[in-house]
Design an enzyme around this catalytic site. Structure first.
Site, mmCIF file in Angstrom:
data_model
loop_
_atom_site.group_PDB
_atom_site.id
_atom_site.type_symbol
_atom_site.label_atom_id
_atom_site.label_comp_id
_atom_site.label_asym_id
_atom_site.label_seq_id
_atom_site.Cartn_x
_atom_site.Cartn_y
_atom_site.Cartn_z
ATOM 1 N N SER A 147 -15.667 -4.689 -5.675
ATOM 2 C CA SER A 147 -14.917 -4.422 -6.893
ATOM 3 C C SER A 147 -15.675 -4.998 -8.102
ATOM 4 O O SER A 147 -16.804 -4.570 -8.356
ATOM 5 C CB SER A 147 -13.502 -4.987 -6.752
ATOM 6 O OG SER A 147 -12.653 -4.446 -7.738
ATOM 7 N N ASP A 171 -7.524 3.693 -2.036
ATOM 8 C CA ASP A 171 -7.662 2.558 -2.959
ATOM 9 C C ASP A 171 -6.932 2.889 -4.251
ATOM 10 O O ASP A 171 -7.266 3.877 -4.923
ATOM 11 C CB ASP A 171 -9.152 2.331 -3.200
ATOM 12 C CG ASP A 171 -9.470 1.102 -4.023
ATOM 13 O OD1 ASP A 171 -8.678 0.767 -4.929
ATOM 14 O OD2 ASP A 171 -10.522 0.496 -3.763
ATOM 15 N N HIS A 198 -7.967 -1.265 -1.053
ATOM 16 C CA HIS A 198 -8.882 -2.142 -1.806
ATOM 17 C C HIS A 198 -8.979 -3.544 -1.205
ATOM 18 O O HIS A 198 -9.588 -4.421 -1.791
ATOM 19 C CB HIS A 198 -8.368 -2.226 -3.260
ATOM 20 C CG HIS A 198 -9.391 -2.658 -4.268
ATOM 21 N ND1 HIS A 198 -10.524 -1.924 -4.540
ATOM 22 C CD2 HIS A 198 -9.479 -3.749 -5.076
ATOM 23 C CE1 HIS A 198 -11.242 -2.531 -5.476
ATOM 24 N NE2 HIS A 198 -10.633 -3.652 -5.802
#
Lengths: 279, 279
Positions: free
Chosen positions: B145, B224, B257
């Site tokens: 991320s 996600d 995620h």
């Protein structure tokens, strides 16, 4: 469905669910995680019992068990370690009350009626999992520390329910260590003769479940700070030797009491159970 | 030793250390974890950069990377995501300030002088690791991320430092998403022309590091929740296609995620880097 799903994650090709349900055994909401391996099933089940202070989340996020569970096609069920909530008795200490159910049914105030973790795991939880997930109806059990005690004692007390049992750093003989003496006094009362049925070493020594488990697998770190005073795996070995119970205690050099230790050998335990669940 | 060891654990035959040191780059104490695989070394290094809100602990406890690191003989270094402490600027939001350093050197108040994560990682941290651990002097970089953005941009900006780069669910183009626009405005100021040098998609498009990395590996979950608005891997693909940069984006069906997603594919990334570190 009895279970309410609070979170779902794809993991190693399977599906991990965090669940909650209203337990009749404890009279409280109970939380757990269930990992379903990839495929349609049916799959056998491995019950995981966690240690002091843990919820279902510690094992679920840190143990690294799901790669092996996916590979072997095993469901893993990890319940919380006690009932919890505002109306549930508790103690300020980390080793009594909420987070420290010790996998017994309490007979003493203020722990009755909620602290009934033996009935919860061996009765309600197993039945619900078989009813609501595609299981083969066969299962094994493992756990860590207080949960290692739980796995060993529940398997020895209910051998019809489990194909195999293993543990990481279990409290081998709670009647002979401070953690166990404190918890059993609180939950079961002062009469020590009632404690023996919840002590893994004494259960083995008594011949409980003799011949039911070909082997019991234990991993124990030799750098575990609780080894000498609380865990005492030598008492398990002596009991097993006395009655001819198959027992393998692997003393792992340099390993401590943490999930890093468990993650290092978790795949071996999943494989150990998978082999016995597929017989 | 520059590093002070705060915790040590045996893991998968190697040694995991949590460390702290006084950073000259940030002017603060910085924390990190270092996993040493079994053996004497020297070993190559994989730098792991974490995402928003994380410390070094999230990766260390949840990623399940150390089995593969032990197998391939790779050191893994996981730093914290920002300077921290009472004298360090912060913001109430989770996506700015402490825990959200974005791997840039801030030029704007109040983030100077402490928020210098690019200099910290590419200068001080790498040099200290090579000085104090048995490394081969070669290294790769990965992250998740915000840390995926960090891994990509630091590798593209400093290709001499890294043999390979990969990422999980990276912020592919921070100049074109809300997380990045907010952070770059705060740390780098309003002049957007200064932002492009810290945007992975724009860096690839500009030809930065052309020919330096044979392939860039990206894993991205298609479930996600940040995929469409913040992560935008299609911008990486378009940039790579435009300049002929090798790029593999694996859209992983059903994955989100979380660290459960990363743990599911972490061994692939360690193997990807190990192959390039041993060339």
């Amino acid at each position: 469905m009895t279970f309410k799903t609070t979170k779902t994650h794809a993991v190693h090709g399977g599906t991990l669910r965090y669940l909650t349900h209203d337990s009749t055994a404890t009279g409280t909401p109970m939380t757990l995680s269930v990992y379903m391996p990839p495929g349609e099933g049916p799959f056998p089940v491995l019950i995981w019992l966690s240690g002091l202070t843990c919820t279902e989340d510690n094992f679920t996020t840190k143990a690294g068990a799901y790669s092996a569970a996916a590979e072997h096609g095993v469901i893993i069920v990890a319940p919380d370690t006690s009932p919890r909530g505002e109306g549930v008795a508790d103690d300020p200490a980390y080793d009594l009350g909420q987070g420290a159910g010790f996998y017994v049914d309490a007979t003493q105030e203020p722990w009755v009626p909620h602290f009934r973790m033996e009935t919860y795991v061996t009765g309600e939880l197993i039945a619900l999992i078989d009813a609501e997930f595609p299981t083969t109806g066969t299962r094994s059990i493992s756990g860590h520390s207080m949960g290692g005690h739980g796995a060993l004692t529940l398997a020895l007390r209910h051998p019809d329910l489990f194909r195999s049992v293993s543990a990481f750093a279990p409290i081998a003989s709670p009647t002979r260590c401070a953690w166990g003496e404190k918890a059993f006094t609180a939950y079961l009362g002062d009469n020590r003769s009632l404690w023996a049925g919840h002590d893994a070493a004494l259960l083995i020594e008594s011949g409980a479940a003799r011949g039911r488990f070909d082997e019991i697998l234990i991993d124990q770190g030799d750098a575990d700070s609780f080894l000498t005073d609380q865990l005492k795996p030598e008492l398990l070995q002596a009991a097993a030797d006395a009655v001819g119970q198959g027992l393998t205690i692997r003393m792992q050099p340099g390993y401590d009491h943490s999930y890093f230790f468990m993650a290092s050998f978790m795949a071996d335990h999943v494989a150990f159970h998978a082999a016995r669940l597929k017989d």
